[in-house]
Design a protein around this motif. Structure first.
Motif, PDB file in Angstrom:
ATOM      1  N   LYS A   1       5.501  12.884  17.321  1.00  0.00           N
ATOM      2  CA  LYS A   1       6.030  11.985  16.301  1.00  0.00           C
ATOM      3  C   LYS A   1       5.224  12.248  15.040  1.00  0.00           C
ATOM      4  N   ARG A   2       5.887  12.799  14.050  1.00  0.00           N
ATOM      5  CA  ARG A   2       5.177  13.094  12.810  1.00  0.00           C
ATOM      6  C   ARG A   2       5.089  11.836  11.947  1.00  0.00           C
ATOM      7  N   GLY A   3       4.050  11.779  11.119  1.00  0.00           N
ATOM      8  CA  GLY A   3       3.866  10.636  10.236  1.00  0.00           C
ATOM      9  C   GLY A   3       3.248  11.061   8.916  1.00  0.00           C
ATOM     10  N   TYR A   4       3.387  10.218   7.895  1.00  0.00           N
ATOM     11  CA  TYR A   4       2.932  10.534   6.545  1.00  0.00           C
ATOM     12  C   TYR A   4       2.077   9.402   5.987  1.00  0.00           C
ATOM     13  N   HIS A   5       1.203   9.764   5.049  1.00  0.00           N
ATOM     14  CA  HIS A   5       0.516   8.714   4.295  1.00  0.00           C
ATOM     15  C   HIS A   5       0.262   9.168   2.863  1.00  0.00           C
ATOM     16  N   MET A   6       0.012   8.178   2.025  1.00  0.00           N
ATOM     17  CA  MET A   6      -0.329   8.387   0.615  1.00  0.00           C
ATOM     18  C   MET A   6      -1.247   7.243   0.200  1.00  0.00           C
ATOM     19  N   HIS A   7      -2.221   7.532  -0.682  1.00  0.00           N
ATOM     20  CA  HIS A   7      -3.095   6.485  -1.217  1.00  0.00           C
ATOM     21  C   HIS A   7      -2.666   6.103  -2.636  1.00  0.00           C
ATOM     22  N   TYR A   8      -2.872   4.812  -2.967  1.00  0.00           N
ATOM     23  CA  TYR A   8      -2.502   4.278  -4.277  1.00  0.00           C
ATOM     24  C   TYR A   8      -3.652   3.436  -4.823  1.00  0.00           C
ATOM     25  N   ALA A   9      -3.758   3.424  -6.122  1.00  0.00           N
ATOM     26  CA  ALA A   9      -4.629   2.451  -6.771  1.00  0.00           C
ATOM     27  C   ALA A   9      -3.870   1.138  -6.912  1.00  0.00           C
ATOM     28  N   PRO A  10      -4.555  -0.001  -6.811  1.00  0.00           N
ATOM     29  CA  PRO A  10      -3.888  -1.273  -7.091  1.00  0.00           C
ATOM     30  C   PRO A  10      -3.783  -1.489  -8.597  1.00  0.00           C
TER      31      PRO A  10
ATOM     32  N   ARG B   1      10.496  -3.808   7.880  1.00  0.00           N
ATOM     33  CA  ARG B   1      10.714  -2.505   7.235  1.00  0.00           C
ATOM     34  C   ARG B   1       9.967  -1.368   7.933  1.00  0.00           C
ATOM     35  N   GLY B   2       8.868  -1.680   8.627  1.00  0.00           N
ATOM     36  CA  GLY B   2       8.214  -0.662   9.452  1.00  0.00           C
ATOM     37  C   GLY B   2       7.260   0.255   8.737  1.00  0.00           C
ATOM     38  N   TYR B   3       6.574  -0.209   7.700  1.00  0.00           N
ATOM     39  CA  TYR B   3       5.520   0.584   7.060  1.00  0.00           C
ATOM     40  C   TYR B   3       4.250  -0.255   7.026  1.00  0.00           C
ATOM     41  N   PHE B   4       3.132   0.403   6.715  1.00  0.00           N
ATOM     42  CA  PHE B   4       1.819  -0.224   6.763  1.00  0.00           C
ATOM     43  C   PHE B   4       1.106  -0.037   5.443  1.00  0.00           C
ATOM     44  N   LEU B   5       0.408  -1.062   4.992  1.00  0.00           N
ATOM     45  CA  LEU B   5      -0.488  -0.977   3.840  1.00  0.00           C
ATOM     46  C   LEU B   5      -1.906  -1.263   4.328  1.00  0.00           C
ATOM     47  N   ALA B   6      -2.833  -0.349   4.041  1.00  0.00           N
ATOM     48  CA  ALA B   6      -4.199  -0.483   4.541  1.00  0.00           C
ATOM     49  C   ALA B   6      -5.195  -0.269   3.408  1.00  0.00           C
ATOM     50  N   PRO B   7      -6.119  -1.214   3.185  1.00  0.00           N
ATOM     51  CA  PRO B   7      -7.114  -1.081   2.107  1.00  0.00           C
ATOM     52  C   PRO B   7      -8.270  -0.161   2.517  1.00  0.00           C
ATOM     53  N   MET B   8      -8.084   1.135   2.301  1.00  0.00           N
ATOM     54  CA  MET B   8      -9.071   2.147   2.683  1.00  0.00           C
ATOM     55  C   MET B   8     -10.108   2.366   1.582  1.00  0.00           C
TER      56      MET B   8
ATOM     57  N   LEU C   1      -0.649   3.862   2.295  1.00  0.00           N
ATOM     58  CA  LEU C   1       0.695   3.537   2.765  1.00  0.00           C
ATOM     59  C   LEU C   1       1.043   4.525   3.873  1.00  0.00           C
ATOM     60  N   THR C   2       1.358   4.020   5.066  1.00  0.00           N
ATOM     61  CA  THR C   2       1.727   4.891   6.173  1.00  0.00           C
ATOM     62  C   THR C   2       3.164   4.612   6.600  1.00  0.00           C
ATOM     63  N   THR C   3       3.802   5.626   7.159  1.00  0.00           N
ATOM     64  CA  THR C   3       5.191   5.526   7.588  1.00  0.00           C
ATOM     65  C   THR C   3       5.290   5.408   9.098  1.00  0.00           C
ATOM     66  N   GLY C   4       6.517   5.233   9.572  1.00  0.00           N
ATOM     67  CA  GLY C   4       6.784   5.238  11.004  1.00  0.00           C
ATOM     68  C   GLY C   4       6.855   6.653  11.539  1.00  0.00           C
ATOM     69  N   ALA C   5       7.699   6.883  12.531  1.00  0.00           N
ATOM     70  CA  ALA C   5       7.760   8.154  13.243  1.00  0.00           C
ATOM     71  C   ALA C   5       8.867   9.044  12.691  1.00  0.00           C
TER      72      ALA C   5
ATOM     73  N   LEU D   1       8.332   8.209   3.352  1.00  0.00           N
ATOM     74  CA  LEU D   1       7.303   7.759   2.420  1.00  0.00           C
ATOM     75  C   LEU D   1       7.930   7.293   1.108  1.00  0.00           C
ATOM     76  N   ALA D   2       8.907   8.031   0.618  1.00  0.00           N
ATOM     77  CA  ALA D   2       9.583   7.626  -0.617  1.00  0.00           C
ATOM     78  C   ALA D   2      10.300   6.288  -0.430  1.00  0.00           C
ATOM     79  N   ARG D   3      10.946   6.118   0.732  1.00  0.00           N
ATOM     80  CA  ARG D   3      11.620   4.850   1.001  1.00  0.00           C
ATOM     81  C   ARG D   3      10.609   3.709   1.090  1.00  0.00           C
ATOM     82  N   ALA D   4       9.508   3.964   1.789  1.00  0.00           N
ATOM     83  CA  ALA D   4       8.492   2.927   1.971  1.00  0.00           C
ATOM     84  C   ALA D   4       7.823   2.565   0.652  1.00  0.00           C
ATOM     85  N   GLU D   5       7.546   3.559  -0.170  1.00  0.00           N
ATOM     86  CA  GLU D   5       6.898   3.280  -1.452  1.00  0.00           C
ATOM     87  C   GLU D   5       7.763   2.377  -2.323  1.00  0.00           C
ATOM     88  N   LYS D   6       9.053   2.638  -2.331  1.00  0.00           N
ATOM     89  CA  LYS D   6       9.954   1.817  -3.134  1.00  0.00           C
ATOM     90  C   LYS D   6       9.893   0.359  -2.712  1.00  0.00           C
TER      91      LYS D   6
END
Length: 417
Positions: free
Chosen positions: A273-282, A297-304, A310-314, A328-333
């Protein structure tokens, strides 16, 4: 003279295993084609999931499967070109996810999860990695009362049957926990037991440093070159330091395990199961306090450490297919609608592949037909969670000791024809 053991794969499973073997007086050589923790272990939500006693099953609801078929969701995505190749794995995964079979699997799986925190604590303290750990759980937030009520009912069941701890949050309590989350959320669920890791790659690196302090050696090399030694009584593998030999070998290669096991005649039907992540500034002074899942919606926000991850599902695809970060594009929106995310902080999305077995349980134990070969892979969504407990089990097994928990359920023997 101490026995030499090769550990192939320097993700969290391999590094944790190498530590436990080195602690037992073995001379351990850890081998990976890249640096430690730079593949699947690099990108995840950073959770040590004490509450995760029920592995992620394949949906059984027909209406939900139809919705997945439109291939426009955040929590799951598939490559149409890969489906025929994936059918054998997916069909067995679906079969094992039947309600009654899934309940049996969860009971067998639970002892691993139940020991995840204590086994990590042992290595965290030894590696002086406490600064990377938070011990305040994580949170699901709900858009609908139906989802809230079903998840709270499941949490209550897990509390009764497996002793996990949780807290229900109403609207006001959720707003107090996360004042910068906006939207019409009806409440939340706070899992109290899990720990979170502010830099998963950093934790694997800290464990590696501790391993090296025990006298362990890390070299870059090609795990697919594994072969029996010239004497026929051990193993050898090509590395940047030349051919390295060992009395025993542990395969902890995650989604690449099948490349080596197939050479020796094993068929594990390993999927990914592949997955993606991206980091963002607040934006501005916005703060995200909790590791937070938008449940519907099935995505995760984690304060790293690096920013808000932002992580995605499978994603169901061929392991080595090019990146396709549409989830990732769907989740970011959607995520930008509920939390003030500013700029992306990574040059491109990260992608990794989780190694999955059709019965949702890892493969931990001795290779059935080869002396001195051991398996430690297939941990799916819980690789970070189960690294240290897997390492301890492998160490006990290799030294012929009674394992601290019954390990039969995860034996490679279950895949024998």
């Amino acid at each position: 003279m101490s026995k030499v053991t090769l550990v192939l794969g320097a993700g969290i499973i391999g590094v944790s295993t190498a530590i436990h073997l080195a602690r037992r007086g073995r001379s351990v050589v850890l081998v990976d084609r890249r640096g430690a923790g730079e593949e699947t272990s690099f990108g995840n939500a950073g959770l040590i999931q004490r509450e995760g006693v029920v592995p992620y099953g394949f949906p059984q609801d027909l209406s939900l499967l139809i919705r997945y078929g439109f291939n426009n969701r955040i929590d799951a995505h598939y490559h149409a070109s890969a489906i025929l190749k994936l059918v054998p794995f997916l069909s067995r995964y679906w079969w094992h996810s039947n309600k009654s079979r899934h309940e049996v699997i969860a009971r067998a799986y639970a002892p691993l999860i139940e020991n995840s925190i204590t086994e990590h604590q042992d290595l965290i303290q030894a590696a002086k990695a406490d600064h990377l750990i938070r011990k305040d759980g994580w949170m699901e937030i709900f858009r609908t009362t139906a989802k809230r009520d079903s998840e709270l009912a499941e949490a209550a069941r897990l509390a009764r049957e497996y002793g996990v701890s949780y807290r229900a949050l109403n609207r006001e309590e959720l707003a107090k926990e996360e004042p910068h989350i906006r939207g019409d959320f009806v409440g939340g669920l706070k899992w109290n037991d899990p720990w979170s890791v502010t830099n998963p790659h950093g934790l694997t690196q800290a464990y590696l440093t501790y391993f090296q302090s025990l006298g362990g050696r890390f070299v870059k090399g090609d795990a697919t070159s594994l072969e029996t030694s010239a004497s026929g009584k051990g193993w050898r593998v090509k590395t940047d330091d030349g051919m390295v030999e060992g009395d025993d070998v542990v395969l902890a290669l995650g989604p690449w395990s099948e490349e080596v096991t197939r050479k020796f005649g094993y068929r594990f039907l390993l999927g990914v199961k592949r997955g993606y992540h991206m980091h963002y500034a607040p934006e501005g002074n916005a703060v995200l306090n909790n590791w937070t899942m938008d449940a519907e919606r099935g995505y995760f926000l984690a304060p790293m450490e690096k920013g808000i991850r932002l992580t995605t599902g499978a994603e169901f695809a061929n392991r080595d297919a090019p990146k396709s970060p549409v989830q990732l594009a769907r989740a970011e929106k959607v995520a930008r609608e509920i939390f003030p995310l500013a700029d992306r902080l990574d040059a491109e999305p990260w992608m990794g592949a989780r190694p999955c077995t059709p019965d949702m349980m890892p493969v931990i134990g001795k290779a059935p037909r080869h002396e001195g070969m051991w398996f430690a892979f297939g941990h799916a969504h819980h690789g970070l969670t189960l690294g240290p407990v897997t390492g301890r089990l492998i160490g006990e097994m290799m030294d012929g000791e009674k394992t601290f928990i019954d390990a039969k359920a995860w034996s490679p023997e279950r895949f024998r024809p």
